[in-house]
Scaffold this active site. Sequence first.
Site, PDB file in Angstrom:
ATOM      1  N   CYS A  33      -0.469   4.164   2.009  1.00  0.00           N
ATOM      2  CA  CYS A  33      -0.250   3.995   3.446  1.00  0.00           C
ATOM      3  C   CYS A  33       1.232   4.160   3.808  1.00  0.00           C
ATOM      4  O   CYS A  33       1.573   4.862   4.753  1.00  0.00           O
ATOM      5  CB  CYS A  33      -0.675   2.603   3.901  1.00  0.00           C
ATOM      6  SG  CYS A  33      -2.159   1.989   3.123  1.00  0.00           S
ATOM      7  N   ASP A  34       2.096   3.495   3.085  1.00  0.00           N
ATOM      8  CA  ASP A  34       3.494   3.353   3.518  1.00  0.00           C
ATOM      9  C   ASP A  34       4.504   4.139   2.688  1.00  0.00           C
ATOM     10  O   ASP A  34       5.696   4.138   3.012  1.00  0.00           O
ATOM     11  CB  ASP A  34       3.899   1.860   3.463  1.00  0.00           C
ATOM     12  CG  ASP A  34       3.078   1.008   4.418  1.00  0.00           C
ATOM     13  OD1 ASP A  34       2.490   1.569   5.361  1.00  0.00           O
ATOM     14  OD2 ASP A  34       3.021  -0.212   4.224  1.00  0.00           O
TER      15      ASP A  34
ATOM     16  N   CYS B 144       0.834  -1.210   0.000  1.00  0.00           N
ATOM     17  CA  CYS B 144       0.000   0.000   0.000  1.00  0.00           C
ATOM     18  C   CYS B 144       0.865   1.256   0.000  1.00  0.00           C
ATOM     19  O   CYS B 144       1.392   1.643   1.053  1.00  0.00           O
ATOM     20  CB  CYS B 144      -0.926  -0.027   1.224  1.00  0.00           C
ATOM     21  SG  CYS B 144      -1.980   1.418   1.361  1.00  0.00           S
TER      22      CYS B 144
HETATM   23  C1  LIG Z   1      -0.068  -3.396   5.023  1.00  0.00           C
HETATM   24  C2  LIG Z   1      -1.268  -2.488   4.963  1.00  0.00           C
HETATM   25  C3  LIG Z   1      -1.112  -1.187   5.376  1.00  0.00           C
HETATM   26  C4  LIG Z   1      -2.201  -0.320   5.337  1.00  0.00           C
HETATM   27  N1  LIG Z   1      -2.034   0.977   5.782  1.00  0.00           N
HETATM   28  C5  LIG Z   1      -3.079   1.832   5.757  1.00  0.00           C
HETATM   29  C6  LIG Z   1      -2.925   3.184   6.214  1.00  0.00           C
HETATM   30  O1  LIG Z   1      -1.856   3.604   6.658  1.00  0.00           O
HETATM   31  N2  LIG Z   1      -4.013   3.993   6.138  1.00  0.00           N
HETATM   32  C7  LIG Z   1      -5.222   3.578   5.641  1.00  0.00           C
HETATM   33  O2  LIG Z   1      -6.172   4.360   5.644  1.00  0.00           O
HETATM   34  N3  LIG Z   1      -5.387   2.310   5.206  1.00  0.00           N
HETATM   35  C8  LIG Z   1      -4.361   1.436   5.250  1.00  0.00           C
HETATM   36  N4  LIG Z   1      -4.518   0.151   4.778  1.00  0.00           N
HETATM   37  C9  LIG Z   1      -5.831  -0.250   4.279  1.00  0.00           C
HETATM   38  C10 LIG Z   1      -6.803  -0.458   5.475  1.00  0.00           C
HETATM   39  O3  LIG Z   1      -6.189  -1.218   6.477  1.00  0.00           O
HETATM   40  C11 LIG Z   1      -8.086  -1.119   4.996  1.00  0.00           C
HETATM   41  O4  LIG Z   1      -8.670  -0.324   3.980  1.00  0.00           O
HETATM   42  C12 LIG Z   1      -9.104  -1.260   6.136  1.00  0.00           C
HETATM   43  O5  LIG Z   1      -8.553  -2.008   7.193  1.00  0.00           O
HETATM   44  C13 LIG Z   1     -10.382  -1.923   5.645  1.00  0.00           C
HETATM   45  O6  LIG Z   1     -11.211  -2.110   6.739  1.00  0.00           O
HETATM   46  P1  LIG Z   1     -12.384  -3.202   6.738  1.00  0.00           P
HETATM   47  O7  LIG Z   1     -12.983  -3.133   8.093  1.00  0.00           O
HETATM   48  O8  LIG Z   1     -13.237  -2.990   5.555  1.00  0.00           O
HETATM   49  O9  LIG Z   1     -11.677  -4.610   6.491  1.00  0.00           O
HETATM   50  P2  LIG Z   1     -10.475  -5.359   7.227  1.00  0.00           P
HETATM   51  O10 LIG Z   1      -9.560  -4.407   7.891  1.00  0.00           O
HETATM   52  O11 LIG Z   1      -9.920  -6.273   6.192  1.00  0.00           O
HETATM   53  O12 LIG Z   1     -11.192  -6.204   8.376  1.00  0.00           O
HETATM   54  C14 LIG Z   1     -11.975  -7.322   8.080  1.00  0.00           C
HETATM   55  C15 LIG Z   1     -12.062  -8.202   9.311  1.00  0.00           C
HETATM   56  O13 LIG Z   1     -12.995  -9.240   9.061  1.00  0.00           O
HETATM   57  C16 LIG Z   1     -12.506 -10.440   9.636  1.00  0.00           C
HETATM   58  N5  LIG Z   1     -13.101 -11.573   8.909  1.00  0.00           N
HETATM   59  C17 LIG Z   1     -12.904 -11.930   7.613  1.00  0.00           C
HETATM   60  N6  LIG Z   1     -13.631 -13.016   7.304  1.00  0.00           N
HETATM   61  C18 LIG Z   1     -14.321 -13.349   8.431  1.00  0.00           C
HETATM   62  C19 LIG Z   1     -15.248 -14.387   8.756  1.00  0.00           C
HETATM   63  N7  LIG Z   1     -15.639 -15.302   7.856  1.00  0.00           N
HETATM   64  N8  LIG Z   1     -15.759 -14.427  10.018  1.00  0.00           N
HETATM   65  C20 LIG Z   1     -15.398 -13.502  10.954  1.00  0.00           C
HETATM   66  N9  LIG Z   1     -14.511 -12.508  10.704  1.00  0.00           N
HETATM   67  C21 LIG Z   1     -13.994 -12.428   9.453  1.00  0.00           C
HETATM   68  C22 LIG Z   1     -10.999 -10.362   9.430  1.00  0.00           C
HETATM   69  O14 LIG Z   1     -10.329 -11.200  10.355  1.00  0.00           O
HETATM   70  C23 LIG Z   1     -10.743  -8.882   9.673  1.00  0.00           C
HETATM   71  O15 LIG Z   1     -10.429  -8.614  11.019  1.00  0.00           O
HETATM   72  C24 LIG Z   1      -3.463  -0.758   4.845  1.00  0.00           C
HETATM   73  C25 LIG Z   1      -3.613  -2.088   4.425  1.00  0.00           C
HETATM   74  C26 LIG Z   1      -2.535  -2.955   4.492  1.00  0.00           C
HETATM   75  C27 LIG Z   1      -2.702  -4.393   4.072  1.00  0.00           C
END
Ligand SMILES: Cc1cc2nc3c(=O)[nH]c(=O)nc-3n(C[C@H](O)[C@H](O)[C@H](O)COP(=O)(O)OP(=O)(O)OC[C@H]3O[C@@H](n4cnc5c(N)ncnc54)[C@H](O)[C@@H]3O)c2cc1C
Length: 310
Positions: free
Chosen positions: A134-135, A131
Amino acid sequence: MYDLIIIGGGPAGLTAGLYGARGKLKTLILEASMEGGQMNNTLSVENYPGIQEGGSGMELGMRMADQAKEFGAEIRHEEVVEVDLDGKIKKVKTDKETYEGRTVIITTGAKPRKLGVPGELEFANRGVSYCATCDGAFYQDMDVYVIGGGDAAVEEGDLLTKFAHHVYIVHRRDELRAAKSLQDRVFNNEKVTLIWDSVLKEVKGDKIAEEVVLENVKTKEVSSHKSTTDSKGIGIFIYVGYEPKTDFLQGKLALDDKGYIKTDGKMQTNVEGVYAAGDIRSEGVKQVVTAVGEGATAALMVTKYLSNNL
Ligand SMILES: Cc1cc2nc3c(=O)[nH]c(=O)nc-3n(C[C@H](O)[C@H](O)[C@H](O)COP(=O)(O)OP(=O)(O)OC[C@H]3O[C@@H](n4cnc5c(N)ncnc54)[C@H](O)[C@@H]3O)c2cc1C
């Protein structure tokens, strides 16, 4: 019987939980792993408003979870394996229990697809990233290798030129897949060099990534790249796509051709009483700040739906 069952405890799910519980809905969050989702992989979330010093993603996730729990949201660490979304009462089956709810918000997120080459996981967050938004700022004045040739690779490669000493875009074909307008941006940028017909074979280093090994797929020539004398190190950004976590949803609601959930602007899916928010949605930009906004919107729409369907 819950008013609201949230599947996934990342930023979208935890915010939906906070809004649901604060709105006096009996709210359950089911999280397969640790609260915080992908934020747990982020050393520092510098682009989330109000956190100037850039707190760790894990800390931010824990604080979001505490806040949701403070208002009464229940969090259980169970993986959802099956859902029955038909009818007024939705059934959500985990590896331990089956729960019933009047509404469901799906926030299971997506994960960047891994290449599976040696050194990729070993140097994740220590030279290997997925990302640039992000980084990117951590790679100031370094030589950066962007792996991929689609929109994400080219757009993020262009963005990385703001920080990097030089950006090398490594693509396995001899032309990019990205939109023409994006291609023009990198072709006209003297800080970008395209390395055609090549794939990443290995990332080497000691405590951090120090060497990128590439292979030309046509000539089979293997080349090793270390940081140049006037750069401050090396970075590798991998953009070979994302994988949505929707296996348990196949055939249950409308997904796009890549497996992401289709919603309208109010986070409503094609199934009544079922909403989706965050990275799992077909539209959207995959950031913490947008996941949080969409989670809040989904929970507010649930409140409205429940009051109209008493
Ligand atoms: C390395 C990295 C760095 C990043 N840095 C940044 C940053 O600096 N700033 C920024 O804004 N964004 C950043 N992002 C992007 C950001 O983290 C994501 O856009 C954000 O976390 C999305 O949130 P979400 O809640 O939609 O999904 P997610 O964060 O993916 O959370 C989904 C959750 O659902 C759970 N889950 C999945 N399937 C199931 C199931 N069947 N049953 C129960 N639980 C389940 C998972 O375990 C997870 O905890 C980064 C991403 C990565 C990979």
